[in-house]
Scaffold this active site. Sequence first.
Site, PDB file in Angstrom:
ATOM      1  N   LYS A   1     -13.103   4.423  16.036  1.00  0.00           N
ATOM      2  CA  LYS A   1     -12.927   5.875  16.245  1.00  0.00           C
ATOM      3  C   LYS A   1     -13.304   6.653  14.989  1.00  0.00           C
ATOM      4  O   LYS A   1     -13.697   7.811  15.067  1.00  0.00           O
ATOM      5  CB  LYS A   1     -11.508   6.192  16.722  1.00  0.00           C
ATOM      6  CG  LYS A   1     -10.396   5.728  15.787  1.00  0.00           C
ATOM      7  CD  LYS A   1      -9.839   6.802  14.917  1.00  0.00           C
ATOM      8  CE  LYS A   1      -9.129   6.255  13.710  1.00  0.00           C
ATOM      9  NZ  LYS A   1      -8.306   7.183  12.978  1.00  0.00           N
TER      10      LYS A   1
ATOM     11  N   GLY B   1       0.847  -1.197   0.000  1.00  0.00           N
ATOM     12  CA  GLY B   1       0.000   0.000   0.000  1.00  0.00           C
ATOM     13  C   GLY B   1       0.874   1.235   0.000  1.00  0.00           C
ATOM     14  O   GLY B   1       1.951   1.234   0.622  1.00  0.00           O
TER      15      GLY B   1
END
Length: 350
Positions: A204, A9
């Site tokens: 979150k 990535g």
Amino acid sequence: MTEKIAIIGSGNWGSAIAKVIGVNVRRYPELFDQEVRMWMFEEDYKGQKLSQIFNKTHENAKYLPGITIDDCVVAVTDVVESIKDATLLVFVTPHQFLKKTCQQIKPHLSPRARAISLIKGVDLNEDGVVLLSDIIKDNLGIDTSVLMGANIANEVAKGMFSEATIGSKDAKNAEMFVKVFDTPTFKCSWIDDVAGVEICGAIKNVVALAAGFCDGMKLPGNTKAAVLRIGLLEMRAFAQYFFSGVKTDTFFESCGLADLFVTCTEGRNRKCAEAFARGGKSFSQVEAELLNGQKLQGTGTAEEVYRILKKKKITQDFPLLTAVYEISFEGKPPRYLLEALANQKPKSKL
Ligand SMILES: NC(=O)c1ccc[n+]([C@@H]2O[C@H](COP(=O)([O-])OP(=O)(O)OC[C@H]3O[C@@H](n4cnc5c(N)ncnc54)[C@H](O)[C@@H]3O)[C@@H](O)[C@H]2O)c1
């Protein structure tokens, strides 16, 4: 024998962490092979191939402009080639590309390979919640740790002091990953509560959408602080409902309170939710307009979380997470967030 690192990535966070890894690869030449391959999903950028620009300038012009990464990091566009002989795999793709990537690399893994996931999100199956680190572990058959924390990529890349939490069940691998990531400006600590660390990182982002709704409605600090506190409790309740052994202390590590704070003040989910709450645009419009190709992770996670809460018939215990879904996907107005929180029953213990 040295360890060979592959970074799978190369978006905003992938490139920032490549900068950190480059520092430590040079710092510990006796430990690490001096070439780090970073898988780059090929894209055209201003008429050139992104990977070619990177390998010439050592800068990810699209996802992390202005930051030079050590030339030990090389962009490789074939994911299988990127992991050749790699013993330490750092997964940092957006969540939606993880499973396919695992399938592609599985037959080509080094027998010494171990992994760490920096990806934020959760998956579901018939029984409940699946950790992304478990997807890597089960698909590839290798030990998988996680790293989460208050880490806005651009700040880490600029060397601004930050902390991160590594969750690992294997002490030797944890110590090795501390060597991979810990620098004087990126302090990493290790705990063994993998599920707690990873669930913090995923949920979150949903709380950050609620914080963004507050900002979009121009609500004052007291309200946003209440949203953060309730959000933190729901993060813990969610983690403890679905995983045994999740510790309250984990929520006071960088992956918990600290990441929640920074995500709710500076992160991309907050920013997009603020624009969404001002009205007139869908989340996909806002994402396309504000994120320059980066992926919004919170809305996908909000959907997954809601589906499992509904299936388990426990939405009433998670008023904030539920309201975020209903506002994002069911046309409820942003002000509904306050109604949902006002109607929650006081709890002595969650
Ligand atoms: N950016 C941050 O500040 C930050 C901090 C901590 C954690 N994270 C997490 O790290 C993970 C990766 O995020 P990011 O910020 O590096 O990515 P990003 O959103 O900046 O970039 C998207 C990436 O996906 C790639 N991509 C696009 N289409 C693809 C495809 N079909 N197949 C494979 N890849 C494709 C793009 O080339 C690019 O590299 C996410 O889970 C995110 O929540 C991000």
